[in-house]
Motif scaffolding. Structure first.
Motif, PDB file in Angstrom:
ATOM      1  N   UNK A   1     -65.373  71.735 -13.391  1.00  0.00           N
ATOM      2  CA  UNK A   1     -64.790  73.032 -13.039  1.00  0.00           C
ATOM      3  C   UNK A   1     -64.873  73.982 -14.239  1.00  0.00           C
ATOM      4  N   UNK A   2     -66.009  74.648 -14.424  1.00  0.00           N
ATOM      5  CA  UNK A   2     -66.173  75.545 -15.578  1.00  0.00           C
ATOM      6  C   UNK A   2     -65.194  76.719 -15.524  1.00  0.00           C
ATOM      7  N   UNK A   3     -64.651  77.062 -16.666  1.00  0.00           N
ATOM      8  CA  UNK A   3     -63.809  78.245 -16.815  1.00  0.00           C
ATOM      9  C   UNK A   3     -64.677  79.344 -17.432  1.00  0.00           C
ATOM     10  N   UNK A   4     -65.076  80.333 -16.617  1.00  0.00           N
ATOM     11  CA  UNK A   4     -66.018  81.353 -17.096  1.00  0.00           C
ATOM     12  C   UNK A   4     -65.411  82.294 -18.113  1.00  0.00           C
ATOM     13  N   UNK A   5     -64.106  82.246 -18.295  1.00  0.00           N
ATOM     14  CA  UNK A   5     -63.491  83.056 -19.348  1.00  0.00           C
ATOM     15  C   UNK A   5     -63.683  82.403 -20.713  1.00  0.00           C
ATOM     16  N   UNK A   6     -64.031  81.100 -20.719  1.00  0.00           N
ATOM     17  CA  UNK A   6     -64.176  80.369 -21.981  1.00  0.00           C
ATOM     18  C   UNK A   6     -65.554  79.726 -22.147  1.00  0.00           C
ATOM     19  N   UNK A  48     -76.075  93.539 -15.782  1.00  0.00           N
ATOM     20  CA  UNK A  48     -75.165  93.432 -14.647  1.00  0.00           C
ATOM     21  C   UNK A  48     -74.167  92.285 -14.842  1.00  0.00           C
ATOM     22  N   UNK A  49     -74.636  91.171 -15.392  1.00  0.00           N
ATOM     23  CA  UNK A  49     -73.752  90.033 -15.614  1.00  0.00           C
ATOM     24  C   UNK A  49     -72.692  90.354 -16.658  1.00  0.00           C
ATOM     25  N   UNK A  50     -73.081  91.055 -17.698  1.00  0.00           N
ATOM     26  CA  UNK A  50     -72.124  91.435 -18.740  1.00  0.00           C
ATOM     27  C   UNK A  50     -70.979  92.238 -18.151  1.00  0.00           C
ATOM     28  N   UNK A  93     -62.502  90.241 -22.222  1.00  0.00           N
ATOM     29  CA  UNK A  93     -63.348  90.240 -23.417  1.00  0.00           C
ATOM     30  C   UNK A  93     -63.674  88.843 -23.929  1.00  0.00           C
ATOM     31  N   UNK A  94     -63.013  87.812 -23.411  1.00  0.00           N
ATOM     32  CA  UNK A  94     -63.290  86.458 -23.903  1.00  0.00           C
ATOM     33  C   UNK A  94     -64.578  85.876 -23.315  1.00  0.00           C
ATOM     34  N   UNK A  95     -65.091  86.475 -22.258  1.00  0.00           N
ATOM     35  CA  UNK A  95     -66.317  85.965 -21.628  1.00  0.00           C
ATOM     36  C   UNK A  95     -67.492  86.073 -22.603  1.00  0.00           C
ATOM     37  N   UNK A  96     -68.328  85.026 -22.621  1.00  0.00           N
ATOM     38  CA  UNK A  96     -69.470  84.988 -23.528  1.00  0.00           C
ATOM     39  C   UNK A  96     -70.775  84.856 -22.740  1.00  0.00           C
ATOM     40  N   UNK A  97     -71.803  85.554 -23.209  1.00  0.00           N
ATOM     41  CA  UNK A  97     -73.133  85.436 -22.611  1.00  0.00           C
ATOM     42  C   UNK A  97     -74.106  84.989 -23.691  1.00  0.00           C
TER      43      UNK A  97
END
Length: 292
Positions: free
Chosen positions: A174-179, A194-196, A205-209
Motif C-alpha cells: 500500500x504505497x503512500x504517495x505523499x512519502x 501534469x503529474x507534478x 509539498x511532500x510528494x516526490x517525483x
C-alpha cells in the motif's frame, strides 16, 4: 535552370542561410553556393542579400519563390500520383520518442522498408521536446512524438494513445504517495508536468517525483524498490507477468499520452506524407492487437 537549383533556392530561402540549407539537404556548403550562383547567373539577377543573421530574399527572389513553390508542389503531386514506390530513392530522417521506440517502431520500419525498399532511413530517439525542435529546425523529416505540434508549418496525424498505469515494487503493498517517490517521464515532458501538479494538489509539498529519460530504467527503479511508477501500460505488462513489479490503484489515473506523426507540410513532400500515413496505420494495428 534545373529542379535541383530551384529546390536549393527554396531551402536557402526557408532556412535563411547557406549553412543551414546545406545541413538540411545533406550536401556541402560550396555545393549549395554553386547552385545558387548558377541560378542567379542564368536569371541575370541577384536572389539573396546578405544580412548579419544570414541571407534574405531580394525583390526578384520573392517573385521566384512564388513560382518555385508552385513548380515543386506540382513535382510532388506527380511523384505521388505516378512514381512507383519501389523506385523512390531518398533519405528519411526519422525522430521517435522512446515510448514508440520500445513498442511499434520495429513494425513501422519493417513496413516502411517493404513499401519503399530503396529508402534510406536514419533514426534518432529523443524526448519529444527535442524532436519538436529538430523538426522545426528542419533537421528531421518525420517525428513520432507527444503532440500535436502547434506550428503553422506542421501537419499532425493523430495516433492511438498510450495508456499509463501505476506500478509498485512487489513487496510494497500500500504505497503512500505523499512519502513514496513517483518515477515517471523526464522533467521536460508533458506527463511530468501534469503529474507534478496532480501530486501537489492531492498530497502537498511532500510528494516526490523521480524523472528519468529512460523508460527501461524507470521500470528497473520500481522493481528495485526505489519508488512507485506511472509508466506505459504496454511496457509494464511483461514485468508484471514475471512478478517483478505489480500494479496498484491509488484512486486516480493519469491522462493517456497523445502521440502524433508530425512533419513539415509546407512545402509538401509526398514521400514524408506517405511515411506518416504508414506510421499511423501501424500504430492503429498495434493498438488494436493489444486492446482489441
Amino acid at each position: 535552370m534545373t529542379f535541383e537549383q530551384l529546390r536549393t533556392f527554396l531551402t536557402v530561402a526557408r532556412m535563411g542561410g547557406v549553412r543551414k540549407a546545406a545541413e538540411q539537404m545533406n550536401i556541402s556548403q560550396p555545393a549549395v553556393s554553386t547552385r545558387i550562383s548558377s541560378l542567379e547567373s542564368y536569371l541575370g539577377t541577384e536572389l539573396f542579400s546578405r544580412v548579419s543573421t544570414g541571407v534574405v530574399l531580394t525583390r526578384k527572389g520573392v517573385l521566384l519563390r512564388q513560382h518555385a513553390e508552385q513548380i515543386m508542389a506540382t513535382m510532388e503531386r506527380i511523384k505521388g500520383d505516378v512514381m512507383a514506390e519501389d523506385s523512390i530513392t531518398s533519405l528519411l530522417r526519422l525522430g521517435v520518442a522512446e515510448t514508440v521506440a520500445q513498442t511499434w517502431l520495429p513494425d513501422f520500419l519493417r513496413e516502411l522498408h517493404r513499401s519503399f525498399p530503396r529508402l534510406t532511413i536514419e533514426v534518432s530517439v529523443d524526448i519529444s521536446l527535442h524532436l519538436r525542435e529538430m523538426l522545426l529546425d528542419r533537421s528531421l523529416d518525420l517525428t513520432i512524438l507527444m503532440g500535436p505540434v502547434s506550428d503553422y508549418s506542421a501537419d499532425n496525424l493523430e495516433l492511438p494513445p498510450f495508456e499509463l498505469a501505476w506500478y509498485r515494487p512487489v513487496g510494497l503493498e500500500e504505497p503512500d504517495l505523499s512519502l513514496t517517490p513517483v518515477i515517471t517521464y523526464n522533467r521536460l515532458s508533458r506527463p511530468h508536468r501534469e503529474l507534478t501538479q496532480e501530486l501537489r494538489d492531492r498530497y502537498g509539498s511532500t510528494a516526490q517525483i523521480f524523472p528519468t529519460n529512460s523508460l527501461s530504467t524507470g521500470f528497473e527503479m520500481v522493481a528495485s524498490g526505489i519508488g512507485v511508477g506511472i509508466l506505459p501500460h504496454v511496457l509494464g505488462r511483461r514485468l508484471v507477468e514475471e512478478n517483478r513489479i505489480a500494479t496498484f490503484d491509488p484512486g486516480w489515473q493519469a491522462t493517456p499520452l497523445r502521440f502524433t506523426a508530425t512533419y513539415i507540410g509546407e512545402p509538401r513532400n509526398e514521400l514524408i506524407a506517405r511515411a506518416a500515413k504508414v506510421a499511423q496505420e501501424v500504430a492503429v494495428a498495434h493498438h488494436a492487437a493489444i486492446y482489441g
